[in-house]
Design a protein around this motif. Sequence first.
Motif, PDB file in Angstrom:
ATOM      1  N   HIS A 575      48.162  35.648  43.539  1.00  0.00           N
ATOM      2  CA  HIS A 575      46.978  36.399  43.109  1.00  0.00           C
ATOM      3  C   HIS A 575      45.746  35.500  43.141  1.00  0.00           C
ATOM      4  O   HIS A 575      45.856  34.283  42.960  1.00  0.00           O
ATOM      5  CB  HIS A 575      47.157  36.934  41.680  1.00  0.00           C
ATOM      6  CG  HIS A 575      48.290  37.906  41.553  1.00  0.00           C
ATOM      7  ND1 HIS A 575      48.276  39.143  42.161  1.00  0.00           N
ATOM      8  CD2 HIS A 575      49.485  37.805  40.912  1.00  0.00           C
ATOM      9  CE1 HIS A 575      49.419  39.776  41.882  1.00  0.00           C
ATOM     10  NE2 HIS A 575      50.176  38.982  41.133  1.00  0.00           N
ATOM     11  N   CYS A 610      41.243  40.588  42.284  1.00  0.00           N
ATOM     12  CA  CYS A 610      42.256  39.773  42.955  1.00  0.00           C
ATOM     13  C   CYS A 610      41.843  39.590  44.412  1.00  0.00           C
ATOM     14  O   CYS A 610      41.620  40.564  45.128  1.00  0.00           O
ATOM     15  CB  CYS A 610      43.624  40.449  42.860  1.00  0.00           C
ATOM     16  SG  CYS A 610      44.895  39.504  43.734  1.00  0.00           S
ATOM     17  N   ASN A 612      43.608  37.714  46.695  1.00  0.00           N
ATOM     18  CA  ASN A 612      44.731  37.449  47.599  1.00  0.00           C
ATOM     19  C   ASN A 612      45.639  38.669  47.627  1.00  0.00           C
ATOM     20  O   ASN A 612      46.251  39.024  46.608  1.00  0.00           O
ATOM     21  CB  ASN A 612      45.505  36.225  47.109  1.00  0.00           C
ATOM     22  CG  ASN A 612      46.328  35.590  48.212  1.00  0.00           C
ATOM     23  OD1 ASN A 612      45.965  34.534  48.731  1.00  0.00           O
ATOM     24  ND2 ASN A 612      47.427  36.234  48.586  1.00  0.00           N
ATOM     25  N   CYS A 614      48.180  41.401  47.323  1.00  0.00           N
ATOM     26  CA  CYS A 614      49.428  41.240  46.578  1.00  0.00           C
ATOM     27  C   CYS A 614      50.309  42.469  46.548  1.00  0.00           C
ATOM     28  O   CYS A 614      51.505  42.366  46.292  1.00  0.00           O
ATOM     29  CB  CYS A 614      49.121  40.777  45.157  1.00  0.00           C
ATOM     30  SG  CYS A 614      48.027  41.889  44.270  1.00  0.00           S
ATOM     31  N   HIS A 618      46.785  46.374  45.247  1.00  0.00           N
ATOM     32  CA  HIS A 618      45.976  45.152  45.182  1.00  0.00           C
ATOM     33  C   HIS A 618      44.500  45.491  44.977  1.00  0.00           C
ATOM     34  O   HIS A 618      43.790  44.859  44.192  1.00  0.00           O
ATOM     35  CB  HIS A 618      46.170  44.364  46.484  1.00  0.00           C
ATOM     36  CG  HIS A 618      45.129  43.357  46.776  1.00  0.00           C
ATOM     37  ND1 HIS A 618      45.035  42.168  46.084  1.00  0.00           N
ATOM     38  CD2 HIS A 618      44.116  43.343  47.685  1.00  0.00           C
ATOM     39  CE1 HIS A 618      44.020  41.466  46.579  1.00  0.00           C
ATOM     40  NE2 HIS A 618      43.440  42.158  47.531  1.00  0.00           N
ATOM     41  N   MET A 621      43.393  45.898  41.530  1.00  0.00           N
ATOM     42  CA  MET A 621      43.552  44.760  40.611  1.00  0.00           C
ATOM     43  C   MET A 621      42.176  44.132  40.366  1.00  0.00           C
ATOM     44  O   MET A 621      41.714  43.275  41.113  1.00  0.00           O
ATOM     45  CB  MET A 621      44.523  43.742  41.225  1.00  0.00           C
ATOM     46  CG  MET A 621      44.951  42.666  40.244  1.00  0.00           C
ATOM     47  SD  MET A 621      46.398  41.788  40.866  1.00  0.00           S
ATOM     48  CE  MET A 621      46.483  40.440  39.688  1.00  0.00           C
TER      49      MET A 621
HETATM   50 CU   LIG Z   1      46.930  40.438  43.129  1.00  0.00          CU
END
Ligand SMILES: [Cu+2]
Length: 638
Positions: A575, A610, A612, A614, A618, A621
């Motif tokens: 993350h 976030c 990255n 995931c 995502h 997030m």
């Molecule tokens: Cu994430």
Amino acid sequence: MKPHIEKLLATAALAVVVSLLAPGCGQKKSASANNAVSDAERKDMALASFVAPGEKDEYYLFYSGGHSGQIYVAGVPSLRHISTIPVFTPYPGTGYGFDEASKKMLGDYTWGDVHHPALSQTDSLYDGRWLFCNDNANNRVARIDLRDFKTKQILGPIPNASGTHASSFVTENTDYLFLATRFSTPLPRGRVADPKDYAKEFNGMITAVKVDPKDGEMSLAYQILMPPLDFDLCSTGKGPSSGFAFFTSYNTEMAGDLLEVNATQKDRDLAAIVNWKAAAEAAAANKGTVMNGVQVLDPSKVPGILYYVPVGKSPHGMDTDPTGQWIVAGGKLQPSTTVLNIDKIKAAIANKDFDGEFRGVPILNYNSVVEGEVPVGLGPLHTQYDGKGNAYTSLFVDSNITKWKLPPWTDAEKKDLTSVVLDKMPVNFSVGHLVVAGSDTKKPYGKWLVAMNKLSKGRHVSVGPSQPESSQLIDISGDKMKMVAEAYTEPEPHFAQIVAVKDLKPIEVYPKTENKDPNAVWDAKETGVTREGNKVTAKVIAVRSRFIPDRIDANVGDELIVHVTNIEQAGDMIHGFGVNDHNLNVVIDPGETKTFKVKLTKTGVFPFYCTNFCSALHQEMQGYLVVHPEGEPVAKAD
Ligand SMILES: [Cu+2]
């Protein structure tokens, strides 16, 4: 340099003409500027280097990233770039240089010049523990842990040393790594002297860095005060040469200006041979003087720690062969490599077989220690070994790799050393370093050689004036070298290490039990935002696909400290934590806790998210950093 460039352009132009004139016969035209590739050869090359989707490479290639300040990881034989390990330069891709721990390691520096990566060794074999690399620009050395491929320590700036080019090179059990200076300055640093008085007022330095065998922690051990030669590269001994380190240098003329002319006057330059065990004992017995906290040994006053030997003009590489018997210097301004014999070196030292001295340090008699000068071609830079008695030297001017036979040579071979030259492979173009898999160990893997070429001229689709470097993969398993593949890399590989995938054991998640960060939180109940005066601390969990809490309230003027723990224990569940409009991105691997600090200077509501990828959610997030005006009561986070 200009004549080189002109010659190179002429060679390249000629090669293109030759390839255009090559007969068709149903063959496709060459992708190489040097020779046409038939369909059969094309298939062979593809099969040799092809790693099918889902399959994996057999070797890691760790490239130095030069002035990008990074290390690049590629696979062999595919030459595909796999990963970037940030070392001396911030890298938002892994959040390096944004969190407190990596910011502290980088200090005030935002770049470095990585030249020579070195894998740690035990008993002259790669032990898979660490990778060291130098920063030529800012006199530092770094340690990357191969358990997680992360930079763990940056030592430096090293005192009393400028331009630690001849580094990092480890001893056979990684007791020490050595750094020698390319630049000389007045010492102690900070003292000003006129460069016109270069020979008298300036000094170089060889630094021994101790490596803790338990955790790899580096510390300064001792230094050896050197004359103002430009030290270039180093190689450590093994077997019969155990306990020695060998350094090439140029500028034996000790010129302080216009080195292109003034440092290329003499027919030979001096290589330095350091008995590092004797030097360590002398340092332990306080036989030096302390300068900036380091024990500095003056070799003219401590006999037995340093010797010189003349080698080919303006040498670059210095490479000990896998047996430890032969040490090869590449004199880039003469058409041969100089092969030194360690038995003869030891005999010359024992018999005081000297040819004068240089600043109080004996010069070994050249004819007594040299096994031969091998006519490899123009511009020999570096030599690597396959462990089968063969050496491979890069020829910068000739743009090729020359394979030749190491001693012992027959009497007939000795009479005419052209007979030990076995093969030549053109490369494109101007090869600097080259690497053979495992060459600096006592048991090279052999099989593959990567040529790191300095000029990629026209080898790739145009990307504008800022062009990549070219690397070429050569199969060295047979009698004749075979060109197999070509790839490109960011600036600028100087040297590389190749290690078998089977010999490294990286982890894929940080086990929860090993996370000793006092600010780690694993349970939503432990998360939250607390205030102490103007200091606001948030303990945050990142887990698919949310942040807990997803709201942080503070006031303008506060110092915000955020500890983010990625509580995932599944591989590749990474993350990120990017804060809108705050120049901030940390990336947290599974099981890891990272801390960042930011002084809040503007009011507003700033999304964080976030960074990255995931999961399918995502994009969801995210959260908010709410920065209230000064004095306004702050809402409590959920
Ligand atoms: Cu994430």
